[in-house]
Design an enzyme around this catalytic site. Structure first.
Site, PDB file in Angstrom:
ATOM      1  N   SER A 252     -13.820  21.268  15.003  1.00 36.08           N
ATOM      2  CA  SER A 252     -12.175  22.133  15.572  1.00 36.08           C
ATOM      3  C   SER A 252     -11.466  21.614  13.821  1.00 36.08           C
ATOM      4  O   SER A 252     -12.097  20.488  12.753  1.00 36.08           O
ATOM      5  CB  SER A 252     -11.737  20.640  16.193  1.00 36.08           C
ATOM      6  OG  SER A 252     -10.856  19.153  15.234  1.00 36.08           O
ATOM      7  N   ASP A 253     -10.904  22.088  13.018  1.00 39.30           N
ATOM      8  CA  ASP A 253      -9.559  22.121  11.835  1.00 39.30           C
ATOM      9  C   ASP A 253      -9.147  20.538  12.208  1.00 39.30           C
ATOM     10  O   ASP A 253      -9.105  19.973  12.951  1.00 39.30           O
ATOM     11  CB  ASP A 253      -9.201  23.334  11.355  1.00 39.30           C
ATOM     12  CG  ASP A 253      -8.468  23.372  10.555  1.00 39.30           C
ATOM     13  OD1 ASP A 253      -9.017  22.416   9.136  1.00 39.30           O
ATOM     14  OD2 ASP A 253      -8.463  24.236   9.882  1.00 39.30           O
ATOM     15  N   TRP A 254      -8.324  20.048  10.982  1.00 45.00           N
ATOM     16  CA  TRP A 254      -7.661  18.920  10.744  1.00 45.00           C
ATOM     17  C   TRP A 254      -7.062  18.674  12.355  1.00 45.00           C
ATOM     18  O   TRP A 254      -5.748  19.215  11.890  1.00 45.00           O
ATOM     19  CB  TRP A 254      -6.828  18.996   9.220  1.00 45.00           C
ATOM     20  CG  TRP A 254      -6.503  17.351   9.340  1.00 45.00           C
ATOM     21  CD1 TRP A 254      -5.189  17.102   9.436  1.00 45.00           C
ATOM     22  CD2 TRP A 254      -7.021  16.434   8.542  1.00 45.00           C
ATOM     23  NE1 TRP A 254      -5.344  15.616   9.098  1.00 45.00           N
ATOM     24  CE2 TRP A 254      -5.769  15.384   8.564  1.00 45.00           C
ATOM     25  CE3 TRP A 254      -8.418  15.879   8.467  1.00 45.00           C
ATOM     26  CZ2 TRP A 254      -6.571  13.863   8.722  1.00 45.00           C
ATOM     27  CZ3 TRP A 254      -8.167  14.566   7.556  1.00 45.00           C
ATOM     28  CH2 TRP A 254      -7.864  13.675   8.017  1.00 45.00           C
ATOM     29  N   GLU A 255      -7.310  17.768  12.937  1.00 42.70           N
ATOM     30  CA  GLU A 255      -6.524  17.336  14.225  1.00 42.70           C
ATOM     31  C   GLU A 255      -5.618  18.786  15.592  1.00 42.70           C
ATOM     32  O   GLU A 255      -4.895  18.445  15.927  1.00 42.70           O
ATOM     33  CB  GLU A 255      -5.356  16.811  13.698  1.00 42.70           C
ATOM     34  CG  GLU A 255      -5.111  15.674  13.141  1.00 42.70           C
ATOM     35  CD  GLU A 255      -4.109  14.842  12.879  1.00 42.70           C
ATOM     36  OE1 GLU A 255      -2.783  15.081  12.842  1.00 42.70           O
ATOM     37  OE2 GLU A 255      -3.720  13.495  12.657  1.00 42.70           O
ATOM     38  N   SER A 256      -6.956  19.888  15.120  1.00 45.10           N
ATOM     39  CA  SER A 256      -6.124  21.417  15.715  1.00 45.10           C
ATOM     40  C   SER A 256      -6.436  21.191  16.964  1.00 45.10           C
ATOM     41  O   SER A 256      -5.798  21.811  17.400  1.00 45.10           O
ATOM     42  CB  SER A 256      -6.911  22.442  15.270  1.00 45.10           C
ATOM     43  OG  SER A 256      -8.582  22.164  15.243  1.00 45.10           O
TER      44      SER A 256
END
Length: 391
Positions: A252-256
């Site tokens: 995932s992207d940061w906390e996505s």
């Protein structure tokens, strides 16, 4: 089945549920709590950690203290250089020099790997046609053909073999998919596009990067036609894992994954973890929703164990293919920040020269004199903006 997959499957068969979940967890910090989780085998990856000494210490926690001794996969945003700084990707694209792009990525990978960083969150291959979007600098622009060739060149450069024959670092093509088409150029916003635009303008650079061997793909923050990319089975399973047979890691992207809540797609953190894993995200970057909730989700939905096993197998295969199990540590003396090799600096200078685009003002035509101007042809989507700049 190659040797890496065979070894990964054998290891997977020995793992507890908690250890499996741990491999899907990545954190962007490493304080006392995270260090303890590493020692327990409940974190599989870290980012934003630097320095060979510190990275070796963390690897020792994972390799020498956890039950199974699975090494960490250390990632970082090695976008346009590590110690040696190269032109930004948009500048590289202006040169059309694919050989230089590959060489730049190779040098950056060597420098990062010397410090223990074996995963780069690059290249970014998002096509964008809105100059208001704030991340254009990381892209190679609006041309699908050039961006596709650049994606393949950079993946090959990052993953070129080290002296032991393993890829120097694992490349990560991002952000899958449609991130550069956000409405109004507003980061993290929605995208609304036809299937034709998706297939012809958005996904080709990803396909080229994967065909070049990219070991990972990052899912996007943004929505695509009403569904957040990090919760989209259509993107991550139907296209990426099934149609394209991609067998690497989806991170995932940061906390996505947690941000599925803010998109109105998930009810809470637990629901976001369920929907992220179901969609096909193998590793959760920093939010902790997999660490906190996958165990209870599997207990309630035992059929999802198959999805978890697939995610963990992908992560372990990449670790084996990078040679992390054979040599998890790096030489601390060789990686200290010091003088940059002259050949690296010369390559950076050469790339910078090639990335500069200059106009020659023949016969003093600029600034334009509209009083005597007869004909002028400007080609492209932003032609009127360019004209306004010269008058």
């Amino acid at each position: 089945m190659d040797q890496a997959e065979q070894r990964a499957r054998e290891l997977l068969a020995r793992m507890t549920l908690a250890e499996k979940i741990g491999q899907t967890v990545q954190y962007g910090r490493c304080e006392e709590r995270e260090r303890q989780l590493v020692a327990e085998g409940r974190i599989g990856s870290l980012l934003n950690v630097h320095g060979a000494k510190k990275i070796n210490e963390l690897q020792r926690l994972a390799v020498e203290q956890s039950r199974l001794g699975i090494p960490l996969l250390i990632g970082d945003d090695v976008i346009h250089g590590f110690r040696t700084i190269f032109p930004i990707p948009l500048g590289e694209a202006a040169s059309w020099d694919l050989e230089a792009m590959e060489k730049n990525a190779r040098i950056a990978a060597r420098e990062a790997a010397a410090e223990g960083i074996r995963w780069t969150f690059a290249p970014m291959v998002d096509i964008t046609r809105d100059p208001r979007w704030g991340r254009i600098a990381e892209s190679t622009g609006e041309d699908v053909y050039l961006s596709s060739l650049a994606a393949a060149a950079k993946v090959k450069g990052f993953q070129s073999p080290n002296e032991s024959g393993y890829p120097a670092v694992a490349a990560c093509v991002k952000h899958f998919a449609g991130y550069g088409f956000v409405e109004g150029g507003r980061d993290y916003d929605t995208t609304d596009m036809s299937g034709r635009t998706l297939r012809e303008a958005v996904v080709p650079p990803f396909a080229h990067g994967i065909r070049a061997g990219a070991m990972s793909v990052m899912s996007a923050f943004s929505e695509l036609n009403g569904v957040p990319a990090s919760g989209s089975r259509y993107l991550l399973r139907d296209i990426l894992k099934e149609e394209w047979a991609f067998d690497g890691i989806v991170v995932s992207d940061w906390e996505s994954i947690e941000e599925l809540i803010h998109h109105g797609y998930a009810e809470d953190r637990r629901d976001s973890a369920l929907k992220g894993l179901a969609a096909g995200v193998d590793m959760d970057m920093h939010s902790g929703v997999y660490l906190d909730h996958l165990e209870s989700i599997i207990a309630e939905h035992p059929e999802m164990m198959e999805l978890l096993d697939d995610a963990v197998l992908r992560i372990l295969k990449v670790k084996f293919r990078l040679g992390l199990f054979d040599n998890p540590y790096v030489s601390e003396g060789d990686s200290e920040i010091g003088g940059i090799p002259a050949a690296h600096l010369e390559q950076a200078r050469d790339s910078a020269r090639k990335s500069i685009v200059l106009l020659q003002n023949d016969d003093g035509i600029l600034p334009l004199d509209t009083g005597r101007l007869k004909k002028l042809a400007l080609i492209g989507l932003r032609a009127t903006l360019v004209l306004g700049a010269f008058i």
